[in-house]
Design an enzyme around this catalytic site. Structure first.
Site, mmCIF file in Angstrom:
data_model
loop_
_atom_site.group_PDB
_atom_site.id
_atom_site.type_symbol
_atom_site.label_atom_id
_atom_site.label_comp_id
_atom_site.label_asym_id
_atom_site.label_seq_id
_atom_site.Cartn_x
_atom_site.Cartn_y
_atom_site.Cartn_z
ATOM 1 N N THR A 25 3.286 -4.412 -6.737
ATOM 2 C CA THR A 25 1.833 -4.496 -6.597
ATOM 3 C C THR A 25 1.474 -4.382 -5.113
ATOM 4 O OG1 THR A 25 1.655 -5.906 -8.538
ATOM 5 C CG2 THR A 25 -0.162 -6.030 -6.977
ATOM 6 N N GLY A 26 0.340 -3.731 -4.834
ATOM 7 C CA GLY A 26 -0.124 -3.684 -3.446
ATOM 8 C C GLY A 26 -0.387 -2.270 -2.976
ATOM 9 N N THR A 28 1.083 -0.478 -0.676
ATOM 10 C CA THR A 28 2.241 0.390 -0.443
ATOM 11 C C THR A 28 2.788 0.877 -1.785
ATOM 12 O OG1 THR A 28 2.717 -1.071 1.428
ATOM 13 C CG2 THR A 28 4.384 0.593 0.896
ATOM 14 N N GLY A 81 6.372 -3.768 -2.337
ATOM 15 C CA GLY A 81 6.096 -3.985 -0.922
ATOM 16 C C GLY A 81 6.442 -5.403 -0.500
ATOM 17 N N LYS A 93 6.242 -12.413 0.215
ATOM 18 C CA LYS A 93 5.452 -11.541 -0.634
ATOM 19 C C LYS A 93 4.306 -12.346 -1.238
ATOM 20 C CE LYS A 93 7.326 -8.810 -3.565
ATOM 21 N NZ LYS A 93 6.227 -7.885 -3.239
ATOM 22 N N GLY A 95 0.854 -11.329 -0.886
ATOM 23 C CA GLY A 95 -0.456 -11.073 -0.280
ATOM 24 C C GLY A 95 -1.470 -10.592 -1.311
ATOM 25 N N GLU A 102 6.103 -10.634 -9.733
ATOM 26 C CA GLU A 102 6.996 -9.814 -8.901
ATOM 27 C C GLU A 102 8.386 -10.440 -8.850
ATOM 28 O OE1 GLU A 102 3.622 -7.976 -5.879
ATOM 29 O OE2 GLU A 102 4.722 -9.744 -5.267
ATOM 30 N N LYS A 120 5.637 -4.761 9.239
ATOM 31 C CA LYS A 120 6.063 -5.901 8.414
ATOM 32 C C LYS A 120 7.428 -6.464 8.851
ATOM 33 C CE LYS A 120 2.618 -5.094 5.426
ATOM 34 N NZ LYS A 120 2.811 -4.634 4.083
#
Ligand code: A5P
Length: 226
Positions: A25-26, A28, A81, A93, A95, A102, A120
């Site tokens: 998820t996210g 990237t 990501g 992780k 965010g 995840e 990062k």
């Protein structure tokens, strides 16, 4: 954005026919899902599971076949990501608030490919506030206990509303500044009743980190053993 795309697209080159693929998820992972959609259209034969409703919706829009969790025994590779990656490949992780799902995906994955832009990469985790998923019940008591472990925590909000995870829980964003022992902190945090999961991902879960730079360079990093 370009670096995120480059890292994500490199990760997609690792996919092969007949794999079960975990979708993170996210922003990237967004680029990875888009690229997977293209490869599926070109004939790549995979099935996917998603770590969030958002990623699942995107995957379905791109005609990526989604399989139910109760139809699989494990996942071949998950691409996701991270908010921070330390020199040993420990991660922060969450965010995007999807840390619990995840972590479940990654735990059941044979390989976990982390995709990040170079901003990062850090020496020590902790500058980025650590997301911790907590149940809403008695959340003020849980927060006060978190404080005794050395962090100032803030319950995440979306505008004026409390942010709710896909599991109906809250996220406490905890400012530690510097996390020297991620493993023991993770254990301490998870021993507090009310804490469901933390955004600390142990390096043992990680197979490869792909980091892309502003100049277009893409660095594929595997762990140095020992
Ligand atoms: C989602 O809950 C997160 O774990 C993301 O993977 C992480 O926040 C990185 O997000 P971006 O790719 O949007 O920077």
């Amino acid at each position: 954005m370009e670096a995120k795309r480059l890292a994500a697209e490199k990760a997609v080159t690792y996919l092969q026919n007949d794999m079960i693929v975990g979708l993170g998820t996210g922003s990237t992972t967004f680029w990875a899902i888009k690229k997977i959609g293209e490869r599926v259209q070109e004939g790549l034969n995979i099935k996917a599971v998603a770590s969030s409703e958002h990623s699942e919706t995107l995957a379905r829009q791109l005609n990526i076949p989604i399989v139910a969790f109760n139809e699989i025994r494990n996942i071949d590779v998950t691409i996701d990501g991270a908010d921070e990656v330390d020199k040993n490949f420990n991660l922060i992780k969450g965010g995007g608030g999807a840390l619990l799902r995840e972590k479940i995906l990654v735990y059941h994955s044979k390989q976990f490919i982390v995709v990040v832009d170079s901003s990062k990469l850090v020496v020590h985790l902790g500058k980025y506030p650590l997301p911790i998923e907590i149940v809403p019940f008695a959340s003020n008591l849980t927060l006060s206990r978190l404080k005794t472990l050395g962090c100032e925590s803030v319950i995440r909000k979306n505008d004026d509303k409390l942010f709710k995870t896909d599991n109906g829980n809250l996220i406490a964003d905890c400012h530690f500044n510097k996390i020297l022992d991620p493993q023991s902190l993770d254990q301490q945090l998870r021993s507090i009743p009310g804490v469901v999961e933390t955004g600390l991902f142990h390096h043992n879960l990680v197979t490869i980190v792909i980091a892309a730079y502003g100049d277009g360079k893409v660095n594929v990093m595997t762990k140095v053993s020992g």
